[in-house]
Design a protein around this motif. Sequence first.
Motif, PDB file in Angstrom:
ATOM      1  N   ILE A 101       0.864  -1.184   0.000  1.00  0.00           N
ATOM      2  CA  ILE A 101       0.000   0.000   0.000  1.00  0.00           C
ATOM      3  C   ILE A 101       0.898   1.230   0.000  1.00  0.00           C
ATOM      4  O   ILE A 101       1.572   1.524   0.987  1.00  0.00           O
ATOM      5  N   PHE A 102       0.906   1.923  -1.119  1.00  0.00           N
ATOM      6  CA  PHE A 102       1.811   3.063  -1.294  1.00  0.00           C
ATOM      7  C   PHE A 102       1.100   4.361  -0.968  1.00  0.00           C
ATOM      8  O   PHE A 102      -0.037   4.592  -1.392  1.00  0.00           O
ATOM      9  N   GLN A 103       1.778   5.215  -0.196  1.00  0.00           N
ATOM     10  CA  GLN A 103       1.261   6.532   0.168  1.00  0.00           C
ATOM     11  C   GLN A 103       2.036   7.597  -0.609  1.00  0.00           C
ATOM     12  O   GLN A 103       3.139   7.973  -0.216  1.00  0.00           O
ATOM     13  N   PRO A 104       1.495   8.077  -1.721  1.00  0.00           N
ATOM     14  CA  PRO A 104       2.218   9.058  -2.540  1.00  0.00           C
ATOM     15  C   PRO A 104       2.567  10.332  -1.780  1.00  0.00           C
ATOM     16  O   PRO A 104       3.575  10.977  -2.071  1.00  0.00           O
ATOM     17  N   HIS A 105       1.724  10.690  -0.817  1.00  0.00           N
ATOM     18  CA  HIS A 105       1.941  11.936  -0.080  1.00  0.00           C
ATOM     19  C   HIS A 105       3.237  11.897   0.725  1.00  0.00           C
ATOM     20  O   HIS A 105       3.870  12.934   0.947  1.00  0.00           O
ATOM     21  N   PHE A 106       3.636  10.702   1.171  1.00  0.00           N
ATOM     22  CA  PHE A 106       4.850  10.557   1.980  1.00  0.00           C
ATOM     23  C   PHE A 106       5.970   9.831   1.246  1.00  0.00           C
ATOM     24  O   PHE A 106       7.080   9.739   1.756  1.00  0.00           O
ATOM     25  N   GLY A 107       5.674   9.286   0.058  1.00  0.00           N
ATOM     26  CA  GLY A 107       6.686   8.529  -0.662  1.00  0.00           C
ATOM     27  C   GLY A 107       7.084   7.259   0.066  1.00  0.00           C
ATOM     28  O   GLY A 107       8.229   6.807  -0.036  1.00  0.00           O
ATOM     29  N   THR A 108       6.144   6.688   0.808  1.00  0.00           N
ATOM     30  CA  THR A 108       6.416   5.510   1.628  1.00  0.00           C
ATOM     31  C   THR A 108       5.354   4.453   1.362  1.00  0.00           C
ATOM     32  O   THR A 108       4.194   4.781   1.118  1.00  0.00           O
ATOM     33  N   ALA A 109       5.757   3.195   1.431  1.00  0.00           N
ATOM     34  CA  ALA A 109       4.829   2.083   1.219  1.00  0.00           C
ATOM     35  C   ALA A 109       4.782   1.201   2.453  1.00  0.00           C
ATOM     36  O   ALA A 109       5.822   0.915   3.066  1.00  0.00           O
ATOM     37  N   ASN A 110       3.592   0.791   2.818  1.00  0.00           N
ATOM     38  CA  ASN A 110       3.397  -0.192   3.876  1.00  0.00           C
ATOM     39  C   ASN A 110       3.241  -1.563   3.230  1.00  0.00           C
ATOM     40  O   ASN A 110       2.431  -1.735   2.315  1.00  0.00           O
ATOM     41  N   VAL A 111       4.016  -2.507   3.717  1.00  0.00           N
ATOM     42  CA  VAL A 111       4.071  -3.829   3.096  1.00  0.00           C
ATOM     43  C   VAL A 111       3.560  -4.879   4.075  1.00  0.00           C
ATOM     44  O   VAL A 111       3.910  -4.860   5.265  1.00  0.00           O
ATOM     45  N   TYR A 112       2.743  -5.797   3.565  1.00  0.00           N
ATOM     46  CA  TYR A 112       2.207  -6.892   4.366  1.00  0.00           C
ATOM     47  C   TYR A 112       2.681  -8.209   3.771  1.00  0.00           C
ATOM     48  O   TYR A 112       2.552  -8.436   2.570  1.00  0.00           O
ATOM     49  N   ASP A 173      -2.853   4.644  -1.318  1.00  0.00           N
ATOM     50  CA  ASP A 173      -3.518   5.258  -0.170  1.00  0.00           C
ATOM     51  C   ASP A 173      -3.412   6.771  -0.335  1.00  0.00           C
ATOM     52  O   ASP A 173      -2.558   7.429   0.246  1.00  0.00           O
ATOM     53  N   GLN A 174      -4.303   7.307  -1.171  1.00  0.00           N
ATOM     54  CA  GLN A 174      -4.288   8.740  -1.448  1.00  0.00           C
ATOM     55  C   GLN A 174      -4.879   9.519  -0.282  1.00  0.00           C
ATOM     56  O   GLN A 174      -5.618   8.968   0.540  1.00  0.00           O
ATOM     57  N   PHE A 175      -4.546  10.814  -0.248  1.00  0.00           N
ATOM     58  CA  PHE A 175      -5.186  11.696   0.725  1.00  0.00           C
ATOM     59  C   PHE A 175      -6.045  12.706  -0.018  1.00  0.00           C
ATOM     60  O   PHE A 175      -5.581  13.365  -0.943  1.00  0.00           O
ATOM     61  N   PRO A 176      -7.311  12.872   0.374  1.00  0.00           N
ATOM     62  CA  PRO A 176      -8.006  12.091   1.397  1.00  0.00           C
ATOM     63  C   PRO A 176      -8.513  10.774   0.837  1.00  0.00           C
ATOM     64  O   PRO A 176      -8.874  10.699  -0.339  1.00  0.00           O
ATOM     65  N   SER A 177      -8.553   9.761   1.684  1.00  0.00           N
ATOM     66  CA  SER A 177      -9.097   8.477   1.287  1.00  0.00           C
ATOM     67  C   SER A 177     -10.617   8.578   1.237  1.00  0.00           C
ATOM     68  O   SER A 177     -11.197   9.588   1.636  1.00  0.00           O
ATOM     69  N   TYR A 178     -11.271   7.515   0.778  1.00  0.00           N
ATOM     70  CA  TYR A 178     -12.737   7.535   0.710  1.00  0.00           C
ATOM     71  C   TYR A 178     -13.348   7.713   2.100  1.00  0.00           C
ATOM     72  O   TYR A 178     -14.330   8.437   2.272  1.00  0.00           O
ATOM     73  N   ARG A 179     -12.758   7.063   3.087  1.00  0.00           N
ATOM     74  CA  ARG A 179     -13.290   7.193   4.448  1.00  0.00           C
ATOM     75  C   ARG A 179     -13.076   8.606   4.980  1.00  0.00           C
ATOM     76  O   ARG A 179     -13.969   9.178   5.623  1.00  0.00           O
ATOM     77  N   GLU A 180     -11.910   9.170   4.712  1.00  0.00           N
ATOM     78  CA  GLU A 180     -11.633  10.539   5.163  1.00  0.00           C
ATOM     79  C   GLU A 180     -12.534  11.530   4.436  1.00  0.00           C
ATOM     80  O   GLU A 180     -13.035  12.486   5.041  1.00  0.00           O
ATOM     81  N   LEU A 181     -12.734  11.307   3.144  1.00  0.00           N
ATOM     82  CA  LEU A 181     -13.613  12.198   2.383  1.00  0.00           C
ATOM     83  C   LEU A 181     -15.048  12.105   2.882  1.00  0.00           C
ATOM     84  O   LEU A 181     -15.755  13.120   2.959  1.00  0.00           O
ATOM     85  N   SER A 182     -15.472  10.911   3.259  1.00  0.00           N
ATOM     86  CA  SER A 182     -16.815  10.743   3.822  1.00  0.00           C
ATOM     87  C   SER A 182     -16.952  11.513   5.131  1.00  0.00           C
ATOM     88  O   SER A 182     -17.989  12.135   5.403  1.00  0.00           O
ATOM     89  N   PHE A 183     -15.887  11.483   5.942  1.00  0.00           N
ATOM     90  CA  PHE A 183     -15.910  12.231   7.202  1.00  0.00           C
ATOM     91  C   PHE A 183     -15.993  13.734   6.940  1.00  0.00           C
ATOM     92  O   PHE A 183     -16.740  14.456   7.619  1.00  0.00           O
ATOM     93  N   ILE A 184     -15.240  14.215   5.959  1.00  0.00           N
ATOM     94  CA  ILE A 184     -15.242  15.649   5.625  1.00  0.00           C
ATOM     95  C   ILE A 184     -16.622  16.084   5.148  1.00  0.00           C
ATOM     96  O   ILE A 184     -17.173  17.099   5.592  1.00  0.00           O
ATOM     97  N   ILE A 185     -17.201  15.298   4.227  1.00  0.00           N
ATOM     98  CA  ILE A 185     -18.521  15.642   3.698  1.00  0.00           C
ATOM     99  C   ILE A 185     -19.578  15.553   4.794  1.00  0.00           C
ATOM    100  O   ILE A 185     -20.464  16.416   4.905  1.00  0.00           O
ATOM    101  N   GLY A 186     -19.490  14.507   5.630  1.00  0.00           N
ATOM    102  CA  GLY A 186     -20.443  14.358   6.725  1.00  0.00           C
ATOM    103  C   GLY A 186     -20.375  15.520   7.704  1.00  0.00           C
ATOM    104  O   GLY A 186     -21.413  16.025   8.152  1.00  0.00           O
ATOM    105  N   SER A 187     -19.157  15.963   8.027  1.00  0.00           N
ATOM    106  CA  SER A 187     -18.998  17.103   8.938  1.00  0.00           C
ATOM    107  C   SER A 187     -19.581  18.375   8.336  1.00  0.00           C
ATOM    108  O   SER A 187     -20.260  19.154   9.020  1.00  0.00           O
TER     109      SER A 187
END
Length: 199
Positions: A101-112, A173-187
């Motif tokens: 899962i690559f995070q372009p905003h930080f240039g870092t990837a989380n690996v499982y 894993d872009q920013f904002p993610s779908y969950r984060e965008l849902s939180f923003i719109i909900g707020s």
Amino acid sequence: MITRVLTQSFPHFGKWTSIRLSSQQLNSAKTEAFRQKTDKAKVRRAYALGGCLMFIWISTHGILLYRRRSEHRNLNKKLPPISWEQFENDYLATGEVKDIIFQPHFGTANVYLSSAREQQLKKSFADLVHATPDKFSRPPDVRFYLDASAEDVESLVTTASKKYKHHVDFELDQFPSYRELSFIIGSSLFVLAAITMAK
């Protein structure tokens, strides 16, 4: 003609007509002034509502980004990312990688990982942070950094997967993610509803 005759016959008729016309003009002027005042109030309310929504939209973005940065810094201390070359040689080449899962905003990837080594790494990480990772969300087993675009990273992962004949799931894993965008719109909608009900 009728008015003139009535005025001649009844001297006070012209006076009362003038008063009535003046009263109608005054009422019309008051109505117009009230309408303009109401329109200006509506415009001010619209600007205020737009300003509140913009503030909520920007502030929630800032809060979520700050949260991400804090988590990123904490994870860097607990599980420092390695270079792409080391990651490719030590993990991709052995076929242990399951998800990236690559995070372009930080240039870092989380690996499982998918091997037995995964459990040992998870246990070591749990001991390090003094918590049970799976209780909330699974922490990455390995992390690597790469200063490149998401497309370039995906291309490297695809090439390496073909080279070592091992399938790897790649996600962004872009920013904002779908969950984060849902939180923003909900707020924003919650604030909009609260302001509307208050009026």
